[in-house]
Design an enzyme around this catalytic site. Structure first.
Site, PDB file in Angstrom:
ATOM      1  N   ALA A 171       0.808  -1.233   0.000  1.00  0.00           N
ATOM      2  CA  ALA A 171       0.000   0.000   0.000  1.00  0.00           C
ATOM      3  C   ALA A 171       0.835   1.273   0.000  1.00  0.00           C
ATOM      4  CB  ALA A 171      -0.945  -0.019   1.199  1.00  0.00           C
ATOM      5  N   SER A 172       2.119   1.164  -0.311  1.00  0.00           N
ATOM      6  CA  SER A 172       2.950   2.378  -0.276  1.00  0.00           C
ATOM      7  C   SER A 172       2.803   3.236  -1.522  1.00  0.00           C
ATOM      8  CB  SER A 172       4.424   2.000  -0.071  1.00  0.00           C
ATOM      9  OG  SER A 172       4.859   1.167  -1.124  1.00  0.00           O
ATOM     10  N   ASP A 184       7.526  -8.670   3.646  1.00  0.00           N
ATOM     11  CA  ASP A 184       7.479  -9.218   2.291  1.00  0.00           C
ATOM     12  C   ASP A 184       6.389 -10.291   2.271  1.00  0.00           C
ATOM     13  OD1 ASP A 184       7.858 -10.700  -0.010  1.00  0.00           O
ATOM     14  OD2 ASP A 184      10.053 -10.547   0.060  1.00  0.00           O
ATOM     15  N   VAL A 185       5.333 -10.054   1.495  1.00  0.00           N
ATOM     16  CA  VAL A 185       4.202 -10.991   1.530  1.00  0.00           C
ATOM     17  C   VAL A 185       4.561 -12.378   1.005  1.00  0.00           C
ATOM     18  CG1 VAL A 185       2.404  -9.200   1.397  1.00  0.00           C
ATOM     19  CG2 VAL A 185       3.266 -10.247  -0.721  1.00  0.00           C
ATOM     20  N   ASN A 193      -3.289  -6.809  -2.332  1.00  0.00           N
ATOM     21  CA  ASN A 193      -2.996  -5.943  -3.488  1.00  0.00           C
ATOM     22  C   ASN A 193      -1.562  -6.080  -3.999  1.00  0.00           C
ATOM     23  OD1 ASN A 193      -3.227  -3.267  -5.139  1.00  0.00           O
ATOM     24  ND2 ASN A 193      -1.534  -2.916  -3.704  1.00  0.00           N
ATOM     25  N   SER A 198      -6.114  -9.279 -12.326  1.00  0.00           N
ATOM     26  CA  SER A 198      -5.783  -8.425 -13.479  1.00  0.00           C
ATOM     27  C   SER A 198      -6.505  -8.930 -14.726  1.00  0.00           C
ATOM     28  CB  SER A 198      -4.279  -8.458 -13.743  1.00  0.00           C
ATOM     29  OG  SER A 198      -3.990  -7.868 -14.994  1.00  0.00           O
ATOM     30  N   TYR A 248       3.057 -13.539 -15.107  1.00  0.00           N
ATOM     31  CA  TYR A 248       2.090 -12.620 -14.480  1.00  0.00           C
ATOM     32  C   TYR A 248       0.661 -13.115 -14.714  1.00  0.00           C
ATOM     33  CZ  TYR A 248      -0.072  -8.076 -13.354  1.00  0.00           C
ATOM     34  OH  TYR A 248      -0.830  -7.072 -12.803  1.00  0.00           O
ATOM     35  N   ALA A 265      -0.359 -16.140 -15.327  1.00  0.00           N
ATOM     36  CA  ALA A 265      -0.619 -17.358 -14.539  1.00  0.00           C
ATOM     37  C   ALA A 265      -0.921 -16.995 -13.091  1.00  0.00           C
ATOM     38  CB  ALA A 265       0.586 -18.294 -14.617  1.00  0.00           C
ATOM     39  N   LYS A 315      -2.146 -14.176 -11.916  1.00  0.00           N
ATOM     40  CA  LYS A 315      -3.409 -13.445 -11.765  1.00  0.00           C
ATOM     41  C   LYS A 315      -4.615 -14.336 -12.059  1.00  0.00           C
ATOM     42  CE  LYS A 315      -1.695  -9.567 -10.411  1.00  0.00           C
ATOM     43  NZ  LYS A 315      -1.996  -9.025  -9.081  1.00  0.00           N
TER      44      LYS A 315
HETATM   45  P1  NAD Z   1       2.856  -0.628  -8.121  1.00  0.00           P
HETATM   46  O1  NAD Z   1       4.120  -1.230  -8.623  1.00  0.00           O
HETATM   47  O2  NAD Z   1       2.641   0.840  -8.231  1.00  0.00           O
HETATM   48  O3  NAD Z   1       2.613  -1.065  -6.613  1.00  0.00           O
HETATM   49  C1  NAD Z   1       2.809  -2.391  -6.176  1.00  0.00           C
HETATM   50  C2  NAD Z   1       2.901  -2.408  -4.680  1.00  0.00           C
HETATM   51  O4  NAD Z   1       3.159  -3.732  -4.231  1.00  0.00           O
HETATM   52  C3  NAD Z   1       4.030  -1.543  -4.163  1.00  0.00           C
HETATM   53  O5  NAD Z   1       3.610  -0.845  -3.015  1.00  0.00           O
HETATM   54  C4  NAD Z   1       5.100  -2.575  -3.793  1.00  0.00           C
HETATM   55  O6  NAD Z   1       5.968  -2.148  -2.784  1.00  0.00           O
HETATM   56  C5  NAD Z   1       4.232  -3.714  -3.324  1.00  0.00           C
HETATM   57  N1  NAD Z   1       4.943  -4.980  -3.293  1.00  0.00           N
HETATM   58  C6  NAD Z   1       5.617  -5.577  -4.299  1.00  0.00           C
HETATM   59  N2  NAD Z   1       6.176  -6.722  -3.869  1.00  0.00           N
HETATM   60  C7  NAD Z   1       5.828  -6.850  -2.554  1.00  0.00           C
HETATM   61  C8  NAD Z   1       6.096  -7.821  -1.564  1.00  0.00           C
HETATM   62  N3  NAD Z   1       6.835  -8.901  -1.830  1.00  0.00           N
HETATM   63  N4  NAD Z   1       5.598  -7.639  -0.320  1.00  0.00           N
HETATM   64  C9  NAD Z   1       4.856  -6.545  -0.035  1.00  0.00           C
HETATM   65  N5  NAD Z   1       4.571  -5.587  -0.943  1.00  0.00           N
HETATM   66  C10 NAD Z   1       5.052  -5.744  -2.191  1.00  0.00           C
HETATM   67  O7  NAD Z   1       1.698  -1.417  -8.879  1.00  0.00           O
HETATM   68  P2  NAD Z   1       0.147  -1.128  -8.992  1.00  0.00           P
HETATM   69  O8  NAD Z   1      -0.112  -0.823 -10.405  1.00  0.00           O
HETATM   70  O9  NAD Z   1      -0.334  -0.210  -7.932  1.00  0.00           O
HETATM   71  O10 NAD Z   1      -0.389  -2.603  -8.720  1.00  0.00           O
HETATM   72  C11 NAD Z   1      -1.115  -2.983  -7.565  1.00  0.00           C
HETATM   73  C12 NAD Z   1      -1.794  -4.311  -7.849  1.00  0.00           C
HETATM   74  O11 NAD Z   1      -2.706  -4.142  -8.934  1.00  0.00           O
HETATM   75  C13 NAD Z   1      -0.825  -5.409  -8.266  1.00  0.00           C
HETATM   76  O12 NAD Z   1      -1.244  -6.634  -7.730  1.00  0.00           O
HETATM   77  C14 NAD Z   1      -0.960  -5.424  -9.768  1.00  0.00           C
HETATM   78  O13 NAD Z   1      -0.610  -6.660 -10.314  1.00  0.00           O
HETATM   79  C15 NAD Z   1      -2.432  -5.114  -9.926  1.00  0.00           C
HETATM   80  N6  NAD Z   1      -2.790  -4.585 -11.232  1.00  0.00           N
HETATM   81  C16 NAD Z   1      -2.274  -3.417 -11.712  1.00  0.00           C
HETATM   82  C17 NAD Z   1      -2.664  -2.962 -12.949  1.00  0.00           C
HETATM   83  C18 NAD Z   1      -2.165  -1.667 -13.531  1.00  0.00           C
HETATM   84  O14 NAD Z   1      -2.456  -1.396 -14.691  1.00  0.00           O
HETATM   85  N7  NAD Z   1      -1.456  -0.834 -12.810  1.00  0.00           N
HETATM   86  C19 NAD Z   1      -3.562  -3.699 -13.713  1.00  0.00           C
HETATM   87  C20 NAD Z   1      -4.063  -4.876 -13.218  1.00  0.00           C
HETATM   88  C21 NAD Z   1      -3.679  -5.319 -11.971  1.00  0.00           C
END
Ligand code: NAD
Length: 277
Positions: free
Chosen positions: A43-44, A93-94, A120, A172, A185, A187, A189
Site C-alpha cells: 500500500a505504499s 514481504d508478503v 494488493n 488483473s 504474471y 498465470a 493473476k
Molecule cells: P505498483 O508497482 O505501483 O505497486 C505495487 C505495490 O506492491 C508496491 O507498493 C510494492 O511495494 C508492493 N509490493 C511488491 N512486492 C511486494 C512484496 N513482496 N511484499 C509486499 N509488498 C510488495 O503497482 P500497482 O499498479 O499499484 O499494482 C497494484 C496491484 O494491482 C498489483 O497486484 C498489480 O498486479 C495489480 N494490477 C495493476 C494494474 C495496472 O495497470 N497498474 C492492472 C491490473 C492489476
C-alpha cells in the site's frame, strides 16, 4: 478548521500514526466502514495507496503494508490522518510466510484483529516465455499468488471471527485474456481468480465474503514502464478510450468492503474501460 498533528512511536518495522486533534467537522457523520480494521498489502504506492486512503476516508482504521518504500508508506499514513483515522505502517514481504506471520503477531497486539484483507501487492517481470528464467517465473508467482495465500492463510482466523469478514484480491485483466511477454504474471493473476472462487465457496459458511477485482490498464508505475508506442496500441483496444485511475479501483474496494456488498461473494469485478467483456 481542521487541525492535524502527528504522533509517532517507532518499532522495528512499524510506525503508528495518530491524529492528536479531533476533527471539528463531520464528527457525527456515520461512515460505512466505521469500527472496522483493514490490512492492505503493497500500500505504499499506486493502487494500494489509493485503496488505503479510500478505506480510511470511509471510516476504516488501516494497516499499510509495504516491502521497501518506508517514506512512501509514511506519506500514505499522513494522508490517512487527514481523515482523522489512525494508521500503522508495517514492513513485510508478503512472499515470506514467516514475515507475514510476524506482521500478524505484531498487528494483533498493537492494531487489533482485522476485518478486511486487501491482497494488493504485486510485481511483474516481463519476458517472452522462451527467454523466461525459472527465477523470473518463481519470483512473480511467489509474490502475486503465494503472497495472497500467505496473507489469507495467516489472517484467516481473524477474518472468520470478525462479524464483517471481507477478502478482496487484486487480480488483473491479464489473468483473464493473457498478454504477450507476461506468461508468469498471467498465470499468477488467473490463479487468484480460481483461488477467489474456491475460497468464496469454502468461507461462505463462516460469513466471510471473498471477491476479486480485475483491473485493466491503470495509470501507476506498473503502466508507466510500457513504451509509448505500445501504450497507443493498448489505448486503441479500450472502448472508453483512456487508462483507468487508481481511485477507480479503490472506490470498488470500498464498495466490496462495505455492508452494501454483503450478498456478493466469489465475484470477479472487471474495471477495465470495456477492454475485456
Ligand atoms: P505498483 O508497482 O505501483 O505497486 C505495487 C505495490 O506492491 C508496491 O507498493 C510494492 O511495494 C508492493 N509490493 C511488491 N512486492 C511486494 C512484496 N513482496 N511484499 C509486499 N509488498 C510488495 O503497482 P500497482 O499498479 O499499484 O499494482 C497494484 C496491484 O494491482 C498489483 O497486484 C498489480 O498486479 C495489480 N494490477 C495493476 C494494474 C495496472 O495497470 N497498474 C492492472 C491490473 C492489476
Amino acid at each position: 478548521m481542521i487541525n492535524i498533528s502527528i504522533e509517532t512511536t517507532d518499532y522495528k518495522h512499524a510506525t503508528f500514526w495518530a491524529p492528536k486533534t479531533k476533527m471539528t467537522v463531520d464528527q457525527d457523520v456515520k461512515k460505512p466502514l466505521d469500527g472496522l480494521r483493514a490490512l492492505i498489502t503493497g500500500a505504499s504506492k499506486g493502487i494500494g495507496r489509493e485503496i488505503a486512503i479510500a478505506l480510511a476516508r470511509n471510516g476504516a482504521e488501516v494497516a499499510i503494508n509495504y516491502r521497501s518504500s518506508e517514506g512512501q508508506a509514511i506519506d500514505v499514513a499522513r494522508m490517512v490522518e487527514e481523515s482523522n483515522i489512525s494508521a500503522w505502517t508495517y514492513r513485510a514481504d508478503v512472499s515470506e510466510y514467516e514475515n507475514v506471520n510476524e506482521m500478524k503477531l505484531f498487528l494483533t497486539k498493537y492494531f487489533g484483529p482485522i476485518d478486511i484483507l486487501v491482497n494488493n501487492a504485486g510485481i511483474n517481470i516481463d519476458r517472452m516465455f522462451k527467454k523466461m528464467e525459472p527465477d523470473q517465473w518463481g519470483k512473480v508467482l511467489n509474490v502475486n499468488l503465494t503472497g495472497v495465500f500467505n496473507c489469507t492463510h495467516i489472517f484467516l482466523e481473524q477474518l472468520i471471527e470478525s462479524k464483517h469478514g471481507r477478502i478482496i484480491n487484486i487480480s488483473s485483466i491479464v489473468g483473464q485474456m493473457g498478454n504477450i511477454g507476461q506468461v508468469n504474471y498471467a498465470a499468477s493473476k488467473a490463479g487468484i481468480i480460481g483461488m477467489t472462487k474456491a475460497l468464496a465457496r469454502e468461507l461462505a459458511r463462516d460469513k466471510v465474503t471473498v471477491n476479486a477485482i480485475a483491473p485493466g490498464f491503470i495509470e501507476t508505475d506498473m503502466v508507466a514502464g510500457i513504451p509509448d508506442k505500445l501504450k497507443e496500441k493498448v489505448l486503441q483496444n479500450i472502448p472508453l478510450g483512456r487508462f483507468g485511475q487508481p481511485d477507480e479501483i479503490a472506490d470498488a474496494v470500498v464498495y466490496l468492503a462495505s455492508p452494501n456488498a454483503s450478498y456478493i461473494t466469489g465475484h470477479i469485478l472487471n474495471i477495465n474501460g470495456g477492454m475485456y467483456l
